[in-house]
Design an enzyme around this catalytic site. Structure first.
Site, PDB file in Angstrom:
ATOM      1  N   GLN A 142      62.328 130.559  13.382  1.00 31.94           N
ATOM      2  CA  GLN A 142      63.240 129.717  14.171  1.00 31.94           C
ATOM      3  C   GLN A 142      62.520 129.034  15.330  1.00 31.94           C
ATOM      4  OE1 GLN A 142      67.457 130.956  14.578  1.00 31.94           O
ATOM      5  NE2 GLN A 142      66.699 132.970  13.973  1.00 31.94           N
ATOM      6  N   LYS A 161      64.544 136.163   7.788  1.00 33.51           N
ATOM      7  CA  LYS A 161      64.822 137.527   7.342  1.00 33.51           C
ATOM      8  C   LYS A 161      66.130 138.108   7.884  1.00 33.51           C
ATOM      9  CE  LYS A 161      62.135 141.717   6.575  1.00 33.51           C
ATOM     10  NZ  LYS A 161      60.950 142.460   6.998  1.00 33.51           N
ATOM     11  N   GLU A 162      66.822 137.374   8.742  1.00 28.32           N
ATOM     12  CA  GLU A 162      67.968 137.925   9.450  1.00 28.32           C
ATOM     13  C   GLU A 162      69.009 138.563   8.535  1.00 28.32           C
ATOM     14  OE1 GLU A 162      66.260 135.373  10.255  1.00 28.32           O
ATOM     15  OE2 GLU A 162      66.067 135.227  12.420  1.00 28.32           O
ATOM     16  N   ALA A 163      69.324 137.861   7.421  1.00 29.17           N
ATOM     17  CA  ALA A 163      70.388 138.373   6.550  1.00 29.17           C
ATOM     18  C   ALA A 163      70.033 139.738   5.969  1.00 29.17           C
ATOM     19  CB  ALA A 163      70.681 137.374   5.438  1.00 29.17           C
ATOM     20  N   PHE A 165      68.901 142.057   7.533  1.00 22.72           N
ATOM     21  CA  PHE A 165      69.316 143.040   8.551  1.00 22.72           C
ATOM     22  C   PHE A 165      70.835 142.988   8.772  1.00 22.72           C
ATOM     23  CE2 PHE A 165      64.856 142.307   9.641  1.00 22.72           C
ATOM     24  CZ  PHE A 165      64.394 143.598   9.809  1.00 22.72           C
TER      25      PHE A 165
END
Ligand code: ACO
Length: 278
Positions: A142, A161-163, A165
């Protein structure tokens, strides 16, 4: 030439505590993510300090380069921020959790502060360039997306990679990602959290330039020199104009072009225009 000294209590000390270095050389500011031993993982302090850099940047600066020390641009959020205790000396994200309106407002304010570390990189008076080598994961991806341009090494590896987590990308990356790659590809990248190579990044328009790792610094310097060859007020006017194009209709954008061009002619004509034909 200015290099901030990392003395405790000084701005340099605050920078060092945030895992950052700032070097200003005339019209070019270089912000370096400087925690290579943690692959430049970032904490809330990194982002609030980035925002402070944006607020206090000398107005002589026209190009801002964002780079990382070591093999990775950034491994994203410091995973300690996901633990209940959080990062030492910083507010724990867990302490902000709660569904009530006051708790939501407090959490919203904290995220907004973090986001301010990213959004200023789109200001019209500067051009920001991410110099990416190695991994740019989550918040690191980002941060690269927050910059106007991305110059990347052949070993660059982008991953949202957020999703994975159970989270969404919330550090202002979703708009530039969708603007650049389109909604279907953005959805695929965010939901699969797969890694995008430098070659694919160029195909997807996530990278303007891809070079061998050893040539990254030179490529950034060349681009910086080219960007500085245009007068500062012209560069700001062009960036402001292009930045509104996607949100405008053709008619609105044509009007914006006219307004900007009249400003340019007036500025170029200077005193002659002000004094009038007589
Ligand atoms: N937060 C905290 N520490 C980190 C992070 C991180 N995000 N990433 C790496 N580190 C630490 C490692 O724990 C390791 O510490 P140690 O030396 O004490 O064991 C050190 O940095 C080096 O990391 P390695 O994994 O050994 O480095 P390598 O080059 O092999 O791999 C990579 C780099 C791929 C970036 C890997 O470290 C990784 O996958 N990190 C986690 C990435 C991640 O999930 N980030 C969160 C994304 S979501 C978001 O940003 C909102």
């Amino acid at each position: 030439m200015t290099d901030t000294a990392p003395a405790a209590g000084s701005p340099g000390g605050a920078l060092a505590a945030a895992g950052l270095r700032l070097h200003i050389d005339g019209a070019v500011a270089t912000i370096t993510l400087a925690r290579p031993e943690r692959r430049n993982a970032m904490t809330g302090r990194t982002w609030t300090e980035l925002a402070r850099i944006g607020r206090t940047l000398p107005d002589t600066v026209r190009v801002v380069v964002v780079a990382g020390d070591g093999p990775s641009f950034s491994a994203g959020i410091d995973l300690a921020m996901f633990s209940p205790a959080g990062v030492e000396g910083e507010r724990s994200l867990h302490s902000l959790v709660g569904a009530g309106p006051e708790q939501r407002a407090a959490f919203d304010a904290v995220i907004a502060e973090f986001q301010a570390g990213f959004t200023w990189l789109r200001r019209p008076d500067i051009v920001s360039v991410a110099a990416v080598r190695g991994h740019a994961i989550g918040a690191g991806f980002q941060l690269a997306l927050a910059c106007d341009l991305r110059v990347v090494a052949e070993d660059a590896a982008f991953c949202m990679k957020e999703a994975a987590f159970g989270l969404v990308p919330d550090l202002t990356g979703t708009k530039p990602l969708v603007d650049l790659v389109g909604l279907p590809r953005a959805l695929e990248l965010c939901l699969t959290a797969r890694t995008v190579s430098a070659a694919e990044a160029r195909e997807l328009r996530l990278a303007e330039v891809v070079v061998p790792g050893a040539e990254l610094d030179a490529a950034v310097s060349d681009l910086t020199a080219a960007l500085l060859a245009v007068p500062a007020d012209t560069a700001s006017a062009v960036k402001a104009l292009l930045s509104q194009a996607q949100g405008n209709t053709l008619e609105q954008q044509a009007g914006a072009e006219r307004a900007a061009q009249i400003d340019r002619f007036n500025a170029l004509a200077g005193a002659a225009v002000e004094g009038g034909p007589g």
